[in-house]
Design a protein around this motif. Sequence first.
Motif, PDB file in Angstrom:
ATOM      1  N   PHE A 184       0.814  -1.211   0.000  1.00  0.00           N
ATOM      2  CA  PHE A 184       0.000   0.000   0.000  1.00  0.00           C
ATOM      3  C   PHE A 184       0.853   1.269   0.000  1.00  0.00           C
ATOM      4  O   PHE A 184       1.733   1.428   0.853  1.00  0.00           O
TER       5      PHE A 184
ATOM      6  N   ARG B 195      -0.521   4.277   0.970  1.00  0.00           N
ATOM      7  CA  ARG B 195      -1.799   4.725   1.531  1.00  0.00           C
ATOM      8  C   ARG B 195      -2.038   6.210   1.270  1.00  0.00           C
ATOM      9  O   ARG B 195      -3.164   6.618   0.987  1.00  0.00           O
TER      10      ARG B 195
ATOM     11  N   ILE C 139      -1.887   0.872  -5.024  1.00  0.00           N
ATOM     12  CA  ILE C 139      -1.569  -0.504  -4.640  1.00  0.00           C
ATOM     13  C   ILE C 139      -0.578  -1.074  -5.651  1.00  0.00           C
ATOM     14  O   ILE C 139      -0.799  -0.998  -6.860  1.00  0.00           O
TER      15      ILE C 139
ATOM     16  N   TYR D 207      -8.519   2.645  -4.979  1.00  0.00           N
ATOM     17  CA  TYR D 207      -7.060   2.637  -5.101  1.00  0.00           C
ATOM     18  C   TYR D 207      -6.683   2.450  -6.572  1.00  0.00           C
ATOM     19  O   TYR D 207      -7.366   1.731  -7.310  1.00  0.00           O
TER      20      TYR D 207
END
Length: 299
Positions: free
Chosen positions: A140, A142, A147, A169
């Motif tokens: 990740f 984030r 991803i 994502y």
Amino acid sequence: MKDKQSTNKIFMVEPKVFFMNPQTASSNHYQFDDKHENSNQILDSAIKEFRGFKHSLESNGVEVVSFKGSPDCPDHIFPNWFTTFENQTFQIFSMLAENRRLEKTPEMIEYLKESYMLTEDLSNLEIENKFLESTSSMVFDRTNRVIYLTISPRSNAQLATEWCKRNNYHLVMFETESHTGSAIYHTDVLMYVGTTAIGICLEVIKPEYREYVKEMAMKHHELIEIKKDQLLDFCGNCLEIPNKNGELLLAMSTRSFNGYTEEQKAKLSLHFQKIVHEDIPTIEKFGGGSARCMLAELF
């Protein structure tokens, strides 16, 4: 407001049993046969290494929540079956090995439910042979909602694509070739993402994907390139963890630390206040995983 990349609170599982898991051997090319070793000595060494690593993290200002593993789960020391998020939710994922599915114990799930809302459980996909092994399959970014995923028997391309769409994502998906010629079983073996740096082995990414992955990695981070041979020392299996003062640490094994060149360590020092490492040779040899695999993040 963007999500934080890392958290000070870590979930770990002390093994009740520990040996080379025959159910994971076909896809994990980093674990070794333990048939000629004393099983009690292997377990004793693994517990000692686990406690040493946990103590090292705690003494450096990391909060660790520790559970005891199950006697049915030789890989319980690697809690790869769930992910928590900063919005106080968590998700449970599908695991390839049947004895790894048993790691999702009611006790651990109930603990997570005390602080997080369960929003998705992909365990039902195990009967369809569709696997996505949480933060081991998916690395990740984030903060930037990206991803990274290498396709493997444990990381299903269709499932990853659908998951990223549902969870907003951007998926950077690619294929790899390990030292054996097969796909690398988990993405977190070859890369990690920190707040300002990404460590990644581009050499094992197949040429047709390499430039795209490099471009995406360099979009928001400084790239610290890991060489193919260094993956055998688990140099890609690291995790950024802020200590209680907010200083960024990089957790890895001593084998990984010794596998890094001085030039690479100098680059790392620009992004992390300290490298925290512990010697975990038994866990690495028979488990085929290293420091990052032992750590689940509690946001």
